[in-house]
Design a protein around this motif. Sequence first.
Motif, PDB file in Angstrom:
ATOM      1  N   GLY A 156      -4.537  27.157 -41.706  1.00 53.67           N
ATOM      2  CA  GLY A 156      -3.864  26.664 -40.520  1.00 53.67           C
ATOM      3  C   GLY A 156      -4.224  27.377 -39.239  1.00 53.67           C
ATOM      4  N   PHE A 157      -5.241  28.221 -39.271  1.00 53.00           N
ATOM      5  CA  PHE A 157      -5.657  28.948 -38.070  1.00 53.00           C
ATOM      6  C   PHE A 157      -6.631  28.145 -37.214  1.00 53.00           C
ATOM      7  CE2 PHE A 157      -3.789  32.347 -40.415  1.00 53.00           C
ATOM      8  CZ  PHE A 157      -3.361  33.256 -39.471  1.00 53.00           C
ATOM      9  N   LEU A 158      -7.297  27.168 -37.825  1.00 46.78           N
ATOM     10  CA  LEU A 158      -8.195  26.272 -37.111  1.00 46.78           C
ATOM     11  C   LEU A 158      -7.845  24.840 -37.474  1.00 46.78           C
ATOM     12  CD1 LEU A 158     -11.810  27.777 -37.488  1.00 46.78           C
ATOM     13  CD2 LEU A 158     -10.474  27.615 -35.366  1.00 46.78           C
ATOM     14  N   ALA A 159      -7.888  23.956 -36.496  1.00 49.08           N
ATOM     15  CA  ALA A 159      -7.689  22.527 -36.782  1.00 49.08           C
ATOM     16  C   ALA A 159      -9.026  21.908 -37.153  1.00 49.08           C
ATOM     17  CB  ALA A 159      -7.116  21.828 -35.562  1.00 49.08           C
ATOM     18  N   PRO A 160      -9.100  21.149 -38.244  1.00 48.20           N
ATOM     19  CA  PRO A 160     -10.360  20.486 -38.586  1.00 48.20           C
ATOM     20  C   PRO A 160     -10.708  19.398 -37.584  1.00 48.20           C
ATOM     21  CG  PRO A 160      -8.601  19.742 -40.046  1.00 48.20           C
ATOM     22  CD  PRO A 160      -8.025  20.848 -39.211  1.00 48.20           C
ATOM     23  N   THR A 161     -11.999  19.179 -37.405  1.00 51.09           N
ATOM     24  CA  THR A 161     -12.439  18.037 -36.595  1.00 51.09           C
ATOM     25  C   THR A 161     -12.059  16.737 -37.296  1.00 51.09           C
ATOM     26  OG1 THR A 161     -14.281  19.355 -35.748  1.00 51.09           O
ATOM     27  CG2 THR A 161     -14.435  16.968 -35.489  1.00 51.09           C
ATOM     28  N   SER A 162     -12.180  16.739 -38.617  1.00 50.19           N
ATOM     29  CA  SER A 162     -11.696  15.621 -39.442  1.00 50.19           C
ATOM     30  C   SER A 162     -11.471  16.140 -40.852  1.00 50.19           C
ATOM     31  CB  SER A 162     -12.708  14.465 -39.444  1.00 50.19           C
ATOM     32  OG  SER A 162     -13.931  14.865 -40.029  1.00 50.19           O
ATOM     33  N   GLY A 163     -10.761  15.362 -41.650  1.00 51.42           N
ATOM     34  CA  GLY A 163     -10.442  15.777 -43.007  1.00 51.42           C
ATOM     35  C   GLY A 163      -9.058  16.392 -43.088  1.00 51.42           C
ATOM     36  N   THR A 164      -8.621  16.671 -44.313  1.00 51.64           N
ATOM     37  CA  THR A 164      -7.279  17.203 -44.531  1.00 51.64           C
ATOM     38  C   THR A 164      -7.324  18.361 -45.529  1.00 51.64           C
ATOM     39  OG1 THR A 164      -6.863  15.627 -46.336  1.00 51.64           O
ATOM     40  CG2 THR A 164      -6.164  14.981 -44.102  1.00 51.64           C
ATOM     41  N   ALA A 165      -6.263  19.175 -45.494  1.00 56.12           N
ATOM     42  CA  ALA A 165      -6.094  20.267 -46.460  1.00 56.12           C
ATOM     43  C   ALA A 165      -4.618  20.389 -46.782  1.00 56.12           C
ATOM     44  CB  ALA A 165      -6.626  21.577 -45.901  1.00 56.12           C
ATOM     45  N   THR A 166      -4.296  20.698 -48.030  1.00 62.75           N
ATOM     46  CA  THR A 166      -2.912  20.905 -48.443  1.00 62.75           C
ATOM     47  C   THR A 166      -2.792  22.197 -49.223  1.00 62.75           C
ATOM     48  OG1 THR A 166      -3.215  19.636 -50.496  1.00 62.75           O
ATOM     49  CG2 THR A 166      -2.421  18.428 -48.568  1.00 62.75           C
TER      50      THR A 166
ATOM     51  N   HIS B  54       1.712  20.629 -49.391  1.00 63.55           N
ATOM     52  CA  HIS B  54       2.092  20.544 -47.986  1.00 63.55           C
ATOM     53  C   HIS B  54       0.845  20.432 -47.112  1.00 63.55           C
ATOM     54  CE1 HIS B  54       6.116  21.669 -49.256  1.00 63.55           C
ATOM     55  NE2 HIS B  54       5.618  22.761 -49.831  1.00 63.55           N
ATOM     56  N   ASP B  55       0.772  19.384 -46.310  1.00 66.13           N
ATOM     57  CA  ASP B  55      -0.358  19.203 -45.415  1.00 66.13           C
ATOM     58  C   ASP B  55      -0.337  20.272 -44.334  1.00 66.13           C
ATOM     59  OD1 ASP B  55      -1.724  18.012 -42.886  1.00 66.13           O
ATOM     60  OD2 ASP B  55      -2.356  16.676 -44.509  1.00 66.13           O
ATOM     61  N   VAL B  56      -1.464  20.938 -44.123  1.00 62.94           N
ATOM     62  CA  VAL B  56      -1.491  22.078 -43.207  1.00 62.94           C
ATOM     63  C   VAL B  56      -1.367  21.647 -41.748  1.00 62.94           C
ATOM     64  CG1 VAL B  56      -2.832  23.489 -44.807  1.00 62.94           C
ATOM     65  CG2 VAL B  56      -4.023  22.137 -43.082  1.00 62.94           C
ATOM     66  N   GLN B  57      -1.574  20.362 -41.460  1.00 62.89           N
ATOM     67  CA  GLN B  57      -1.420  19.892 -40.082  1.00 62.89           C
ATOM     68  C   GLN B  57      -0.071  19.218 -39.840  1.00 62.89           C
ATOM     69  OE1 GLN B  57      -5.216  18.350 -38.115  1.00 62.89           O
ATOM     70  NE2 GLN B  57      -5.651  17.967 -40.284  1.00 62.89           N
ATOM     71  N   SER B  58       0.368  18.360 -40.751  1.00 63.82           N
ATOM     72  CA  SER B  58       1.621  17.644 -40.532  1.00 63.82           C
ATOM     73  C   SER B  58       2.843  18.442 -40.987  1.00 63.82           C
ATOM     74  CB  SER B  58       1.589  16.291 -41.253  1.00 63.82           C
ATOM     75  OG  SER B  58       1.465  16.471 -42.657  1.00 63.82           O
ATOM     76  N   ASP B  59       2.644  19.406 -41.879  1.00 63.26           N
ATOM     77  CA  ASP B  59       3.762  20.231 -42.370  1.00 63.26           C
ATOM     78  C   ASP B  59       3.324  21.692 -42.421  1.00 63.26           C
ATOM     79  OD1 ASP B  59       6.207  20.931 -43.374  1.00 63.26           O
ATOM     80  OD2 ASP B  59       5.913  20.022 -45.356  1.00 63.26           O
ATOM     81  N   PRO B  60       2.930  22.260 -41.259  1.00 55.96           N
ATOM     82  CA  PRO B  60       2.288  23.584 -41.248  1.00 55.96           C
ATOM     83  C   PRO B  60       3.184  24.721 -41.705  1.00 55.96           C
ATOM     84  CG  PRO B  60       2.784  22.874 -39.008  1.00 55.96           C
ATOM     85  CD  PRO B  60       3.036  21.705 -39.891  1.00 55.96           C
ATOM     86  N   MET B  61       4.465  24.704 -41.371  1.00 55.60           N
ATOM     87  CA  MET B  61       5.332  25.819 -41.738  1.00 55.60           C
ATOM     88  C   MET B  61       5.527  25.897 -43.254  1.00 55.60           C
ATOM     89  SD  MET B  61       5.693  27.343 -38.984  1.00 55.60           S
ATOM     90  CE  MET B  61       6.840  28.596 -39.541  1.00 55.60           C
ATOM     91  N   ALA B  62       5.715  24.754 -43.898  1.00 55.08           N
ATOM     92  CA  ALA B  62       5.868  24.750 -45.356  1.00 55.08           C
ATOM     93  C   ALA B  62       4.582  25.220 -46.032  1.00 55.08           C
ATOM     94  CB  ALA B  62       6.254  23.362 -45.837  1.00 55.08           C
ATOM     95  N   ALA B  63       3.430  24.794 -45.490  1.00 54.51           N
ATOM     96  CA  ALA B  63       2.147  25.218 -46.055  1.00 54.51           C
ATOM     97  C   ALA B  63       1.986  26.729 -45.931  1.00 54.51           C
ATOM     98  CB  ALA B  63       0.998  24.501 -45.346  1.00 54.51           C
TER      99      ALA B  63
END
Length: 309
Positions: free
Chosen positions: A49-59, A63-72
Amino acid sequence: MIQAHDLHKRYGRLLAVDGISFKVEPGEVLGFLGPNGAGKSTTMKMIAGFLAPTSGTATVCGHDVQSDPMAARRSLGYLPEGAPGYGEMSPEGFLGFVADVRGLAGDRRRERLQAVYKRLSLEDVLHQPIDTLSKGFKRRVGLAAAILHDPPALILDEPTDGLDPNQKHEVRTLIRELARERTVLLSTHILEEVEAVCSRAMIVARGKVLADNTPADLLARSRFQGAVSLLASDSIAARAALDGMPGVSGFHQDAGDGRLYVFPQGRPVVADAVAERLRQRGVVFTGLQTERGRLDEVFRRITTAEAKP
């Protein structure tokens, strides 16, 4: 526990990460193996969660690191490369600060702090400035901060880079112990680290995954696996003695230590048969052994083959 799907990261014209996808299952230690600049740290920073991807997702733990960062982030412990900390603070002060940031309080706070002090053998250095500690102890403090909130998943970026052999052994032992209870994603460019601590290894170069296997499977891809190696008093005489021997396909001599490798053909070369043949021909030799394979050779072959047009 940790999942990346089609991650890309672009800096202007530079495509640092080019479509990386993988999963790390519970109990696995996945080694992210690659040369400097391969995209390992960038990928880890996106998952953490320290860098935002240009595209793609990570969990992380679903927990999705972009839409639910605190839980991740609550589910993850992260040790950045170099284990950065506040050098003027003591380990006690720094870890107390991390506990506060993590929202630990009361008995839970005291229990977790005492647990990491003991687990990472920090009791004797708790009151020293972090800047005065050895690299090995700085890594320990970084690991303590990463596991303080008892996360189920860990990301460790080059955890032993720059350490001496004794410090590397200590940190690797700690990682193996931590991995019994957690899922670990570990980045390294040190090949021996993969065999030492990883249950699975991914080779990454130029932002792409080039291989994903167990260390044993990667070793099986080495042309040195099953070869017989030895040190001969006269390597030319040794080659002449073994040339034409059933099961021998060729030779290689290491330019560094002069070790001669006898490669198998179709079936393994039997070390005892090689030894007997050399004795019959009067060739003096030492250190004869059957090779397990060489990860450095597999690594070079995979990463350089991808670079060729």
